[in-house]
Design a protein around this motif. Structure first.
Motif, PDB file in Angstrom:
ATOM      1  N   GLY A 109     -69.695 -34.672 -13.723  1.00  0.00           N
ATOM      2  CA  GLY A 109     -69.422 -35.524 -12.495  1.00  0.00           C
ATOM      3  C   GLY A 109     -68.034 -36.444 -12.792  1.00  0.00           C
ATOM      4  O   GLY A 109     -67.483 -36.840 -11.795  1.00  0.00           O
ATOM      5  N   MET A 157     -62.165 -34.985 -13.476  1.00  0.00           N
ATOM      6  CA  MET A 157     -61.434 -34.930 -12.466  1.00  0.00           C
ATOM      7  C   MET A 157     -60.435 -33.691 -12.555  1.00  0.00           C
ATOM      8  O   MET A 157     -59.627 -33.351 -11.876  1.00  0.00           O
ATOM      9  CB  MET A 157     -60.482 -36.143 -12.183  1.00  0.00           C
ATOM     10  CG  MET A 157     -59.684 -36.445 -13.166  1.00  0.00           C
ATOM     11  SD  MET A 157     -58.781 -38.033 -13.093  1.00  0.00           S
ATOM     12  CE  MET A 157     -57.487 -37.567 -11.705  1.00  0.00           C
ATOM     13  N   GLY A 158     -60.875 -32.984 -13.599  1.00  0.00           N
ATOM     14  CA  GLY A 158     -60.306 -31.566 -13.608  1.00  0.00           C
ATOM     15  C   GLY A 158     -58.883 -31.642 -14.133  1.00  0.00           C
ATOM     16  O   GLY A 158     -57.985 -30.746 -13.776  1.00  0.00           O
ATOM     17  N   VAL A 216     -63.575 -23.876 -16.322  1.00  0.00           N
ATOM     18  CA  VAL A 216     -64.388 -22.939 -15.610  1.00  0.00           C
ATOM     19  C   VAL A 216     -64.681 -23.629 -14.412  1.00  0.00           C
ATOM     20  O   VAL A 216     -65.496 -24.459 -14.396  1.00  0.00           O
ATOM     21  CB  VAL A 216     -65.591 -22.616 -16.418  1.00  0.00           C
ATOM     22  CG1 VAL A 216     -66.221 -21.523 -15.606  1.00  0.00           C
ATOM     23  CG2 VAL A 216     -65.100 -21.887 -17.727  1.00  0.00           C
ATOM     24  N   ASN A 217     -64.330 -23.058 -13.173  1.00  0.00           N
ATOM     25  CA  ASN A 217     -64.733 -23.559 -11.935  1.00  0.00           C
ATOM     26  C   ASN A 217     -64.102 -25.082 -11.776  1.00  0.00           C
ATOM     27  O   ASN A 217     -64.945 -25.973 -11.319  1.00  0.00           O
ATOM     28  CB  ASN A 217     -66.256 -23.405 -11.687  1.00  0.00           C
ATOM     29  CG  ASN A 217     -66.644 -22.543 -10.725  1.00  0.00           C
ATOM     30  OD1 ASN A 217     -65.901 -22.173  -9.956  1.00  0.00           O
ATOM     31  ND2 ASN A 217     -67.848 -22.063 -10.858  1.00  0.00           N
ATOM     32  N   TYR A 218     -63.256 -25.545 -12.333  1.00  0.00           N
ATOM     33  CA  TYR A 218     -62.468 -26.662 -12.215  1.00  0.00           C
ATOM     34  C   TYR A 218     -63.214 -27.765 -13.256  1.00  0.00           C
ATOM     35  O   TYR A 218     -62.700 -28.920 -13.313  1.00  0.00           O
ATOM     36  CB  TYR A 218     -62.539 -27.355 -10.935  1.00  0.00           C
ATOM     37  CG  TYR A 218     -61.803 -26.319  -9.872  1.00  0.00           C
ATOM     38  CD1 TYR A 218     -60.418 -26.404  -9.711  1.00  0.00           C
ATOM     39  CD2 TYR A 218     -62.375 -25.661  -8.967  1.00  0.00           C
ATOM     40  CE1 TYR A 218     -59.738 -25.534  -8.947  1.00  0.00           C
ATOM     41  CE2 TYR A 218     -61.772 -24.786  -8.139  1.00  0.00           C
ATOM     42  CZ  TYR A 218     -60.370 -24.855  -8.032  1.00  0.00           C
ATOM     43  OH  TYR A 218     -59.627 -24.274  -7.199  1.00  0.00           O
ATOM     44  N   LYS A 219     -64.123 -27.431 -14.041  1.00  0.00           N
ATOM     45  CA  LYS A 219     -64.713 -28.269 -14.974  1.00  0.00           C
ATOM     46  C   LYS A 219     -64.691 -27.536 -16.565  1.00  0.00           C
ATOM     47  O   LYS A 219     -64.215 -26.428 -16.296  1.00  0.00           O
ATOM     48  CB  LYS A 219     -66.323 -28.610 -14.687  1.00  0.00           C
ATOM     49  CG  LYS A 219     -66.567 -28.830 -13.420  1.00  0.00           C
ATOM     50  CD  LYS A 219     -66.031 -30.529 -13.344  1.00  0.00           C
ATOM     51  CE  LYS A 219     -66.422 -31.018 -11.845  1.00  0.00           C
ATOM     52  NZ  LYS A 219     -65.919 -32.309 -11.631  1.00  0.00           N
ATOM     53  N   ARG A 253     -65.445 -26.393 -20.041  1.00  0.00           N
ATOM     54  CA  ARG A 253     -66.517 -25.946 -20.977  1.00  0.00           C
ATOM     55  C   ARG A 253     -66.076 -25.593 -22.171  1.00  0.00           C
ATOM     56  O   ARG A 253     -65.016 -25.507 -22.794  1.00  0.00           O
ATOM     57  CB  ARG A 253     -66.865 -24.132 -20.332  1.00  0.00           C
ATOM     58  CG  ARG A 253     -67.721 -23.677 -21.167  1.00  0.00           C
ATOM     59  CD  ARG A 253     -68.397 -22.291 -20.640  1.00  0.00           C
ATOM     60  NE  ARG A 253     -68.836 -22.236 -19.429  1.00  0.00           N
ATOM     61  CZ  ARG A 253     -69.062 -21.039 -18.542  1.00  0.00           C
ATOM     62  NH1 ARG A 253     -68.559 -20.120 -19.176  1.00  0.00           N
ATOM     63  NH2 ARG A 253     -69.649 -21.290 -17.288  1.00  0.00           N
TER      64      ARG A 253
END
Lengths: 264, 322, 337
Positions: B175, B178-179, B198-201, B203
């Motif tokens: 949360g 901010m990628g 992955v998906n802007y976050k 991993r």
């Protein structure tokens, strides 16, 4: 509470191939549009992007979309019957009242022809609105030329000059050279009564505008259309801010007296 | 008439030098850090008993050369405050502070400057060096241990019998992310490429993660923060004439308790397996003789590896022979 | 009305308020600083006043309470989408005067700029009540006085930690609650009237400053990490992201996340063209926004002088000094005319 980020689903009615990487999509959409405005187009799960409206009519809008990224790659797989999500329209379009009775020259580079397409069509159908209309359009190569059918139609209605930066394949019968060359040679009989629209990539806009000024066009008679990264389209996300202006709010169409002073 | 028991002299942390009758004292500086006041003692010994020079050793100690052997008792008395302050007060059991160092086999536990200064360090290296010293000194077995704050390994833990490398488990709050990708880019560039978008976050692949904490340092939003403190133990690195080599990972993602216990157990292992026919035998050569499984069985007794902890089953030490 | 409360009474109030409110305050989190052995002061939900960090400045501002770093705008399936709710509870924010002023700037963008209201922001913002923490002393990097943001208005409670308890000036409907738990007291509000750091804002900035060599200097120093903007209480830029769930690619979310004009990609359009690749240009863009561009639209400056950008810059670039340098350059330019 109204949510400005909610898109609505718009069905694709027609897809036309313009070049290998540019396709025009006609969507079923009932929207108020002024030429030069844009909409935010999205596919849930893929992304959202600002796309200028290239033409519009009763219950439909058209966008000419180049395949340049994640979203547009996916859009290029869509067919009539599929749909896109859109919200808008956003920004300010061309102030047509300022062109009435004037000699209008539109200089478009590449996909910059899309935002002015509706103007060319409009003035084709209402030739009395402007004194004269000239289209100067430049493309990288002959293969990049957009709206070939429309260009042929416009040739019958307006003065149209097309140039390409280079003709690698050979066999292009028209002009080769930068659009600034066209501007330099363009007969402008009454510069003080001539209004100009410049749309295209950043470098093309800069040098074309300077060329028009050199030709005696007053700065307040030049309009440009800016292209910037935009996420929200409504003056919140901040990406398109230049100086005190938001391109999505005060633009994308800006008078040169404003655009030329923006310090970025 | 000079009659010297060289074994005792050396055990007292003095050295047989090339100059007959002249010795050199090696002062332990635990973790390489000391109050500046002790330098007065070093200076006094060098000027009053030595030749006025001090050599800084690779293990972060001071070597004071040019001392006539008969002056050793006087030197030891002068040295007492150093032993008191840097050993006894750290909890090291030394009965007679006036008699000089009681052993020299287990060398000074060296440490990088650690988190009291260095932004990269994952923990207080000096503190751990103190705990290790307390555990293993005085001892005659020839063992070299160093402690380093992060996998940059500035202390060269990879050149030791036991190298302790500080790790941190990075904790990620998606949360807060901010990628921006700063951590991902940096991990690829300076560490192990354990992070991907992955998906802007982000991993994190724990199997590739070094625990260096670079992601925490680079994160502008504190999406990455520091979780629990862990250690990597690299073992049996060495220089020498026979088979120089870098230490290799024996344990990773273990806690401080496990680190201290393994080090303590290692002395039992040496006790049990050392070749007493030799004047001395480095622990690395003992492991070469017994094989890693025997070493592991001895040193891992009573060790809790914890949920993240891993022990190497096989180590291809490599290195080379001249 | 002013009241004095000891810690237990204050917690009594917080307990009652917590029934209908989520309470946020700066909290010191041990060991959560980026460097090992350091702490992080940031906004978290609290249940007791003893959790509040009254002494240190928070690294991050309270803006994340109404403008979360990651915020879901839409959930979608193949056929439809849904807008997430934000719950029924009100929001209480303990913050300092500069931060209250910062909210006014965020309001300007999210509620007014361009004539459209950002409904996500408004939904959260309308729930907010401010409990202002009095600044007993200015921190070294603060320059709120120069920015005119040292005073706060529009609060419900103004708190001074004093003598093991709290002196509170209470406005509006909360007075009843404070009366129940606290005793009447006298209180005159105190604001910081002087900072160590002072800035002078240029009236206008022209092209001569734009082309000046200081930006080349900043280009060589700034690493474009974005910490200044992330910690800034007034930076409000965001980017939209669509994600799909890995276990069901037909469902996903449209989110917005914070964006920073200092970080790569901020101006990059599809296809890759970007407008401010140079870090010095980004620094200038940020500075101009804070002390000039925003003022052109709204009549006052964006920067509230909290000094967090100076606190967090890993390269020791002082934004306050940059403002003063630009001001000096403009004065020089005027003199040379």
């Amino acid at each position: 509470m109204s949510n400005p980020y909610l898109p609505f689903r718009a069905a694709i009615i027609e897809v036309r191939r313009e070049t290998a990487v540019d396709f025009t999509y006609r969507l079923e959409a009932d929207m108020q549009v002024a030429g030069g405005q844009f909409v935010e187009v999205s596919i849930p799960g893929v992304g959202e992007a600002p796309i200028s409206v290239s033409d519009f009519g009763d219950g439909w809008i058209e966008m000419t979309i180049r395949r340049v990224g994640r979203l547009t790659n996916v859009i290029h797989h869509l067919r009539p019957g599929n749909s896109l999500f859109i919200r808008g329209t956003y920004g300010r379009g061309f102030p047509l009242e300022r062109y009435a009775g004037k000699d209008l020259i539109i200089a478009a580079g590449g996909t910059g022809l899309a935002p002015v397409k509706s103007l060319l069509n409009r003035y084709g159908g209402n030739p009395g609105e402007v004194k004269s209309l000239t289209l100067l359009a430049g493309f990288k190569t002959p293969a990049d030329i957009l709206f070939r059918d429309e260009i042929e139609r416009w040739r019958r209605q307006h003065r149209v000059e097309i140039t390409v930066d280079r003709d690698d394949a050979g066999g292009w019968p028209g002009r080769v050279g930068l659009i600034t060359g066209l501007i330099a040679r363009e007969p402008i009989s009454q510069p003080e009564n001539t209004v100009v629209i410049v749309v295209g990539p950043p470098a093309m806009m800069k040098f074309s505008t300077l060329e028009f000024i050199k030709r005696g066009i007053k700065q307040e008679n030049i309009w440009v259309s800016f292209e910037r990264k935009m996420c929200c389209g409504i003056g919140k996300c901040g990406h398109c801010k230049i100086d005190g202006a938001y391109v999505c709010l005060e633009g994308p169409v800006l008078n040169y007296t404003t655009a030329g002073r923006l310090m970025d | 008439m000079l009659d010297i028991n060289t074994k005792k002299l050396m055990k007292n942390a003095y050295r047989i030098t090339k100059h007959r009758g002249i010795t050199a004292l090696r002062v332990r500086v635990l973790g390489g850090g000391l109050d500046a006041g002790y330098l007065d003692v070093i200076k006094a010994i060098a000027e009053r008993f030595g030749n006025g020079k001090v050599h800084i050793t690779t293990r972060q100690g001071f070597e004071i050369p040019g001392i006539p052997m008969e002056k050793i008792p006087g030197v030891n008395r002068l040295l007492a405050p150093v032993i008191q302050g840097l050993e006894v007060e750290m909890g090291v059991g030394i009965a007679d502070v006036n008699g000089g160092y009681p052993a020299a086999g287990t060398r000074n536990v060296s440490a990088c400057i650690g988190n009291s200064v260095c932004p990269f360090a994952n923990f207080n290296t000096t503190e751990l060096a103190g705990k290790i010293e307390k555990l293993i000194y005085p001892n005659d077995f020839h063992v070299k241990i160093a402690v380093t704050g992060c996998p940059n390994d500035c202390i060269k833990a990879h050149m030791q019998d036991i190298g302790v490398i500080g790790l941190v488990l990075p904790v990620y709050d998606p949360g807060r992310c901010m990628g921006c990708g700063a951590c991902v880019k940096n991990c690829r560039k300076v560490a192990s490429g354990a992070l991907e978008m992955v998906n802007y976050k982000v991993r994190r692949d724990h199997r590739r993660c070094l625990g260096c904490g670079e992601c925490v340092l680079k994160c502008p939003t504190s999406a990455w923060t520091r979780g629990d403190q862990y250690y990597r133990l690299v073992i049996m690195g060495r220089t020498g004439k026979k088979n120089p080599r870098l230490a290799r990972t024996f344990l990773e993602w273990v806690n401080e308790g496990a680190v201290l216990k393994v080090i303590g157990n290692m002395y039992g292992y040496i006790e049990k397996y050392i070749d007493r026919s030799l004047p001395k035998e480095h622990v690395g050569y003992i492991v070469d003789r017994t094989g890693l499984p025997v070493f592991s069985q001895e040193v891992l007794q009573g060790i809790e590896l914890g949920s993240l902890g891993r022990a190497a089953g096989f180590i291809p030490f490599g290195g080379y022979t001249y | 009305m002013a009241y004095w409360l000891d810690m237990d009474s204050f917690n009594g109030i917080l307990k009652e308020l917590s029934a209908d409110n989520v309470v946020y305050a700066p909290v010191k989190m041990t060991g959560k600083g980026a460097f090992s052995g350091t702490d992080l002061v940031a906004y978290r939900e609290i249940s007791g006043v003893e959790q509040i960090e009254f002494k240190e400045k928070s690294r991050f501002s309270p803006k994340e309470i109404v403008f979360p770093i990651t915020q879901t705008l839409l959930y979608f399936t193949e056929e439809e989408y849904a807008v997430p709710g934000t719950g029924e509870k009100g929001i209480i924010v303990f913050c300092r005067p500069c931060d209250v002023n910062a909210f006014k700037r965020l309001d300007e963008i999210f509620l007014r700029n361009g004539g459209r209201v950002d409904s996500y922001y408004r939904e959260l913002r309308e729930k907010v009540r401010f409990f202002v923490i009095e600044c007993a002393e200015s921190f070294d990097s603060c320059f709120c006085v120069s920015m005119g943001t040292n005073r706060a208005d529009g609060y419900d409670v103004f708190i001074r930690a004093a003598g093991g308890g709290f002196l509170c000036d209470v406005r509006g409907d909360l007075a009843t609650l404070f009366e129940k738990f606290g005793g009447p007291a006298e209180m005159s509000l105190r604001f910081i009237e002087e900072n160590k750091t002072k800035v002078s804002i240029p009236e206008s900035v022209d092209q001569s400053v734009f082309g000046h060599g200081i930006w080349r200097e900043y280009a060589s120093r700034c690493i474009a990490c974005g910490r200044c903007t992330v910690s800034c209480p007034t930076c409000s830029c965001f980017t939209m992201q669509d994600i799909f769930y890995e276990d069901n690619p037909n469902r996903g979310e449209r989110r917005r996340v914070w964006a920073s004009c200092m970080i790569d990609g901020f101006t990059a359009m599809a296809g890759g063209h970007g407008f401010r690749e140079d870090h010095g240009d980004r620094m200038r863009f940020k500075l101009m926004h804070k002390i000039s561009d925003f003022r052109k639209r709204f009549g006052y400056n964006m920067c509230v002088g909290c000094g967090r950008c100076d606190d967090v810059c890993p390269e020791y670039i002082s934004f306050a000094r940059a403002i003063n340098r630009v001001d000096a350059l403009m004065k020089e330019a005027v003199e040379n005319v």
